[in-house]
Design an enzyme around this catalytic site. Sequence first.
Site, PDB file in Angstrom:
ATOM      1  CB  SER A  64      -0.925  -0.002   1.228  1.00 50.76           C
ATOM      2  OG  SER A  64      -0.172  -0.154   2.418  1.00 50.76           O
ATOM      3  CG  ASP A 359      -3.034   5.003   8.113  1.00 45.23           C
ATOM      4  OD1 ASP A 359      -1.804   4.768   8.153  1.00 45.23           O
ATOM      5  OD2 ASP A 359      -3.802   4.386   7.358  1.00 45.23           O
ATOM      6  CG  HIS A 362      -0.535   3.604   4.922  1.00 47.26           C
ATOM      7  ND1 HIS A 362      -1.289   2.996   5.903  1.00 47.26           N
ATOM      8  CD2 HIS A 362      -0.267   2.647   3.996  1.00 47.26           C
ATOM      9  CE1 HIS A 362      -1.486   1.728   5.585  1.00 47.26           C
ATOM     10  NE2 HIS A 362      -0.876   1.488   4.435  1.00 47.26           N
TER      11      HIS A 362
END
Length: 648
Positions: A64, A359, A362
């Site tokens: 991600s 967050d 990330h």
Amino acid sequence: MLGLTEAEKIKICLQKQVNSSFSLHNGFGGNLYATEEKRMFELVKPKAGASVLNQSTWIGFGDSRTDQSNSAFPRSADVSAKTADKFRSLSGGSLMLSMFGPPGKVDYLYQGCGKHKVFYEGVNWSPHAAIDCYRKNWTDIKLNFQKSIYELASQSHCMSLVNALDKTIPLQVTKGVAKNCNNSFLKNPALYTQEVKPLEQICGKENLAFFTLPTQFGTYECKLHLVASCYFIYDSKEVYNKRGCGNYFQVIYDSSGKVVGGLDNRVSPYTGNSGDTPTMQCDMLQLKPGRYSVRSSPRFLLMPERSYCFDMKEKGPVTAVQSIWGKGRESDYAVDQACLSTPGCMLIQKQKPYIGEADDHHGDQEMRELLSGLDYEARCISQSGWVNETSPFTEEYLLPPKFGRCPLAAKEESIPKIPDGLLIPTSGTDTTVTKPKSRIFGIDDLIIGLLFVAIVEAGIGGYLLGSRKESGGGVTKESAEKGFEKIGNDIQILRSSTNIAIEKLNDRISHDEQAIRDLTLEIENARSEALLGELGIIRALLVGNISIGLQESLWELASEITNRAGDLAVEVSPGCWIIDNNICDQSCQNFIFKFNETAPVPTIPPLDTKIDLQSDPFYWGSSLGLAITAAISLAALVISGIAICRTK
């Protein structure tokens, strides 16, 4: 002008310019005075983090944090959009998740090609993921898996997950599930179970299955496969089979019947521990394409159904980026340990905890800075960082592994200096320059020179010294050849000494890694010293080259003045003329000595020096040679910028 009185005679010379502010530079065949000096190269400092040697030849594998399709991109990313485009990524994925396929996890088809491979993944299989399936802690398996991936990736141009191997399984088994695996099981290995009927067959039948590793998967060629050989580990025979049947075994054979993996408790002892539940172990095997058989004791069969395929066509760098969670989630450091124990793998590590922007997990600013170099091309990449400057020297030793044209460690004071600014040649001393000895100017003749130097990989080449008229001074063909012979011999002596030192070091090699690292460092130090010695020789030859070229230009300049003067001036010494002030007035003198003031007085530029190393200095001292081309460019009407000294 024979009848002139002393009062009517005027002596005009080129003004003396050398003073205590000039520094002397000695060279082969001639010396120079200069107003300034500078080092041939400046020390460079590597930039921390990752970079690549060529933007068109690298590929990344990620999750991600490099996934452009993530709904929070780009805030969720640790790389730029440009770099993210080079990654094969899916949020929630990892290479190990795709290899084993635990239930409920992302299953992404990782594949791609590139000489340099950058891996920024792994965090999605960590203690926080809480994957069980007969094993509470998968960290040691992850360590061996990542290490195998990095090793094979460093030897391949292309790699791909093979997510469906051809197989043949025995009729008596069926797909099995496990309570501690979400009432399912891994996709690889697949669990097959055999129902045993106590009245008919107490122990069941031995399982025999086959799987095939392909030579090609889609467009990807497969020369070698990474296969997980998994088996159960029992503490005792009684734990495996309370009915008193045979011992546990799960063994993989190649087509010739040779054992290539697995466990056989018929010949190997049980652990002897007191547990009553087996654990699963998976070894990483590197297998060639072909048909393999799996034999297992009754009840359970663990069947390989996936692999990673590598073409083994090209060696190249591997970069592994530390993949950890932010606060509140438990991480492992298998990626770090795997990379550090794999030759050719460069590890990018954070110095601070992970703090995300999108967050907690990330968009970390420190990681973004460490990976920002992936947007650029570097001349050198190493464990110490990356360098894009052309200098061959750095203040501190660059830790291996390293790739590209990497600088060598050197002290600043050991780098040779070259003349800069205003240059004045001294009288030549090269005995091979036979003419015009009487025409060579002294140290007080001023001239301006522009120097361009290029060092290329092609062996020692020739010098371009500017024009040389037959009647003028300068270097002869024989002189140049002897100069090259000298520099060639001196460099060979240096390289011979370096090779002798390396041979002595080879005798000290031991099999432990620290000794090899120490040896590598000593060899690099020897190469650095040899390169500094070679540059010293090159510097001396360049200084002599410039000096002789400037002397020639001054002689040509004096010849031009004498020709313009005709009978109006008599040259009494190099650079000095006697004229009759009554016959040749100021306008006449301007015509002779200042070219009728038609040329503007030039702004005096500094010496423009550029040295480019096209070969890898880390390997200098071997068969690679040096070639030098030097060109001197002089102002067309230098006389317009020269002061005149008059005496009577």
